[in-house]
Design a protein around this motif. Structure first.
Motif, PDB file in Angstrom:
ATOM      1  N   GLN A 232      53.470  41.353  43.660  1.00 22.88           N
ATOM      2  CA  GLN A 232      54.370  41.108  42.530  1.00 22.88           C
ATOM      3  C   GLN A 232      53.786  41.629  41.223  1.00 22.88           C
ATOM      4  O   GLN A 232      54.442  42.349  40.483  1.00 22.88           O
ATOM      5  CB  GLN A 232      54.658  39.606  42.401  1.00 22.88           C
ATOM      6  CG  GLN A 232      55.178  38.951  43.668  1.00 22.88           C
ATOM      7  CD  GLN A 232      56.576  39.399  44.029  1.00 22.88           C
ATOM      8  OE1 GLN A 232      57.479  39.357  43.196  1.00 22.88           O
ATOM      9  NE2 GLN A 232      56.760  39.859  45.263  1.00 22.88           N
ATOM     10  N   CYS A 233      52.542  41.232  40.937  1.00 21.25           N
ATOM     11  CA  CYS A 233      51.966  41.606  39.638  1.00 21.25           C
ATOM     12  C   CYS A 233      50.951  42.731  39.780  1.00 21.25           C
ATOM     13  O   CYS A 233      50.496  43.292  38.781  1.00 21.25           O
ATOM     14  CB  CYS A 233      51.320  40.395  38.981  1.00 21.25           C
ATOM     15  SG  CYS A 233      49.862  39.784  39.857  1.00 21.25           S
TER      16      CYS A 233
ATOM     17  N   GLU B 211      48.347  42.254  32.105  1.00 19.66           N
ATOM     18  CA  GLU B 211      49.429  41.699  31.264  1.00 19.66           C
ATOM     19  C   GLU B 211      50.412  40.856  32.101  1.00 19.66           C
ATOM     20  O   GLU B 211      51.182  40.079  31.548  1.00 19.66           O
ATOM     21  CB  GLU B 211      50.148  42.823  30.481  1.00 19.66           C
ATOM     22  CG  GLU B 211      50.913  43.841  31.322  1.00 19.66           C
ATOM     23  CD  GLU B 211      50.024  44.961  31.913  1.00 19.66           C
ATOM     24  OE1 GLU B 211      48.780  44.807  31.939  1.00 19.66           O
ATOM     25  OE2 GLU B 211      50.576  45.965  32.379  1.00 19.66           O
ATOM     26  N   LEU B 212      50.384  40.995  33.422  1.00 19.15           N
ATOM     27  CA  LEU B 212      51.336  40.272  34.274  1.00 19.15           C
ATOM     28  C   LEU B 212      50.712  39.105  35.042  1.00 19.15           C
ATOM     29  O   LEU B 212      51.370  38.095  35.309  1.00 19.15           O
ATOM     30  CB  LEU B 212      51.961  41.241  35.296  1.00 19.15           C
ATOM     31  CG  LEU B 212      52.765  42.420  34.758  1.00 19.15           C
ATOM     32  CD1 LEU B 212      53.142  43.355  35.889  1.00 19.15           C
ATOM     33  CD2 LEU B 212      54.012  41.915  34.037  1.00 19.15           C
TER      34      LEU B 212
ATOM     35  N   HIS C 152      51.041  35.367  34.335  1.00 16.99           N
ATOM     36  CA  HIS C 152      52.344  34.708  34.472  1.00 16.99           C
ATOM     37  C   HIS C 152      52.824  34.697  35.931  1.00 16.99           C
ATOM     38  O   HIS C 152      53.941  34.279  36.202  1.00 16.99           O
ATOM     39  CB  HIS C 152      53.401  35.432  33.622  1.00 16.99           C
ATOM     40  CG  HIS C 152      52.990  35.596  32.195  1.00 16.99           C
ATOM     41  ND1 HIS C 152      52.936  34.530  31.334  1.00 16.99           N
ATOM     42  CD2 HIS C 152      52.603  36.690  31.505  1.00 16.99           C
ATOM     43  CE1 HIS C 152      52.528  34.974  30.150  1.00 16.99           C
ATOM     44  NE2 HIS C 152      52.308  36.273  30.232  1.00 16.99           N
ATOM     45  N   CYS C 153      51.986  35.217  36.826  1.00 20.28           N
ATOM     46  CA  CYS C 153      52.460  35.404  38.207  1.00 20.28           C
ATOM     47  C   CYS C 153      52.225  34.154  39.060  1.00 20.28           C
ATOM     48  O   CYS C 153      51.098  33.728  39.262  1.00 20.28           O
ATOM     49  CB  CYS C 153      51.765  36.609  38.843  1.00 20.28           C
ATOM     50  SG  CYS C 153      52.373  36.966  40.491  1.00 20.28           S
TER      51      CYS C 153
ATOM     52  N   GLN D 206      48.151  33.258  39.750  1.00 16.05           N
ATOM     53  CA  GLN D 206      47.397  33.936  38.675  1.00 16.05           C
ATOM     54  C   GLN D 206      46.051  34.500  39.129  1.00 16.05           C
ATOM     55  O   GLN D 206      45.147  34.670  38.326  1.00 16.05           O
ATOM     56  CB  GLN D 206      47.169  32.983  37.485  1.00 16.05           C
ATOM     57  CG  GLN D 206      48.430  32.575  36.727  1.00 16.05           C
ATOM     58  CD  GLN D 206      49.035  31.297  37.261  1.00 16.05           C
ATOM     59  OE1 GLN D 206      48.330  30.345  37.547  1.00 16.05           O
ATOM     60  NE2 GLN D 206      50.338  31.277  37.441  1.00 16.05           N
TER      61      GLN D 206
END
Ligand SMILES: [Zn+2]
Length: 459
Positions: free
Chosen positions: A375-376, A381-382, A385-386, A391
């Protein structure tokens, strides 16, 4: 909470510090029970099935020298033991009930988080709870020291361990029911300075029992490994450090093999998952049950396929090779960092070069590395929030491996004193993709990170 009309006296809860039942308790039938009172006396008792209520829960009476106590054991979840009474003067032991629920929640949460182990470590101020996820131990929560003894007792009750014993290490096991399926727990307690340290290993068939095609091998290697499994005799080795996924691969191999009409016997230390149609023997070296002495018996049991958990001494190596030489397919593991080292290692163990030449089919060397989150992709930067990867930037693991297929041409060069490097050169000539090269390919596909490739350097 179901109640039952029973006019008999009840053991007051505050007199009772602990209770524990013996597994397996068959729902709806009597079973032995033990009650430990706060003054230290222990009562052997029997739980007698009293009735099944409208929700399907079974009510039991406990009879001993003292008058009975009502118990409600819900039909499916053995870990939820609820004490109930219709005597208004008697208060249930709330701390114990809370601890019981806390333990269930903790285990439930760990399985949901895909943890392989739960670690509970008492410190000076609090108890640290950590989960091992994808091979990495991460802090999860803190518990208060005040409630910890009740939690430890509850865990020991689950594991059928002695709750009064706090000075010596103990081990236990429990079948936990998680979302309608069974997950095995191996529980270990050990006294440390601040109290008792607990480690719970979670053996979830959903992650530990996989098909060969679900492990993550390239399809050409999967086909090559499968071809080795189709041989009637010979030796197949899986090597790697502890926690490198060797047993997952071997369980996948056994599940594949049992589809054929063959007699499979496995010697394991310990048996992690029970498999139908396979005779599994648990090795207990401390009790004098070794791979070598069990192997002699196994050979009289007319096996076609023998799985030996690990070859770690001359005698086991000798019998393994001899079995492979006399018409059995033998699967085992060795503790080496790469595939070519398996050959000098076996020769060092005193194996005759000729038996090795005629039997070794191949060596798979593997370790597990974390897979980048899909996903990230671990992008800075992602990732914060994943939720998919909590995280961490990683989700799940894949094998980093090299598969060395052995040919007669290659074996004709094997002699006493051959080095791992010489074997490696021969193997690469015959097409083996070295682990480092495969790792570079995974990195190029962004399937993992440079950091993951650095851990677990070959010994
Ligand atoms: Zn992610």
């Amino acid at each position: 909470m179901p109640s039952s009309s029973n006019t008999q006296h009840t053991i007051p809860m505050d007199e009772m510090s602990h209770f524990y039942y013996y597994k397996p308790y068959p729902a709806g039938r009597n079973f032995p029970f033990r009650i430990i009172f706060s003054n230290g006396t222990t009562l052997q008792a029997e739980a007698q099935h009293h009735q099944t209520d409208e929700t399907g829960d079974h009510l039991y009476n406990i009879t001993a020298e003292k008058p009975p106590l009502h118990l409600c054991l819900p039909r499916e979840s053995a870990h939820q033991l609820i004490l109930s009474t219709d005597n208004p003067d008697i208060e249930p032991n709330n701390e114990q009930l809370e601890a019981s629920q806390q333990v269930v929640d903790l285990i439930d949460e760990a399985i949901t988080a895909r943890a392989s182990d739960i670690h509970m470590r008492p410190m000076q101020q609090y108890v640290e709870v950590r989960y091992r996820i994808d091979g990495v131990l991460e802090p999860n929560k803190k518990l208060s020291l005040h409630h910890y003894p009740a939690i430890v007792s509850r865990i020991k009750i689950l594991g059928n361990m002695d709750i009064a014993e706090q000075r010596h290490p103990q081990g236990g096991a429990h079948h936990f029911s998680y979302q309608g399926r069974k997950v095995d727990l191996r529980i270990s307690s050990m006294p440390v300075l601040e109290g008792e340290s607990i480690v719970i290993r979670i053996l979830d068939p959903q992650s530990g029992l996989r098909a060969l095609s679900d492990i993550g091998f390239l399809s050409r290697d999967e086909a090559c490994f499968r071809e080795m499994l189709q041989q009637k005799s010979g030796l197949i080795l899986v090597t790697g450090p502890t926690g490198s996924g060797k047993s997952t691969t071997l369980y996948a191999a056994m599940r594949e093999l049992r589809q054929r009409d063959v007699n499979i016997i496995s010697l394991e230390d310990p048996v992690e998952y029970q498999l139908d149609r396979i005779r599994q023997i648990e090795i207990n070296e401390a009790a004098g049950s070794t791979f070598a002495n069990n192997l002699r018996h196994v050979l009289r049991h007319d096996p076609d396929v023998i799985l030996i958990g690990e070859i770690r001494d001359h005698e086991t190596a000798r019998i393994a090779l001899q079995s492979a030489y006399t018409g059995h397919l033998v699967l085992s593991t060795l503790h080496t960092g790469d595939a070519p080292s398996a050959i000098p290692r076996l020769l060092d163990m005193g194996v005759e070069p000729y038996t090795l030449k005629d039997t070794l089919l191949g060596v798979l060397s593997q370790r597990l590395i974390r897979k980048s989150c899909t996903q990230c992709h671990g992008a800075s930067e992602l990732v914060s929030h994943c939720n998919h990867c909590n995280q961490s930037g990683y989700h799940g693991r894949i094998p980093l491996y090299e598969l060395m297929q052995v040919s007669s041409e290659m074996m004709s060069h094997v002699h006493d004193g051959i080095t791992a490097e010489e074997v490696r050169q021969l193997a690469v000539t015959e097409g083996m993709v070295p682990m480092t090269q495969y790792g570079a390919a995974l990195l190029e596909q962004q399937a993992t990170t440079q950091q993951e490739l650095k851990i677990d350097e070959p010994e």
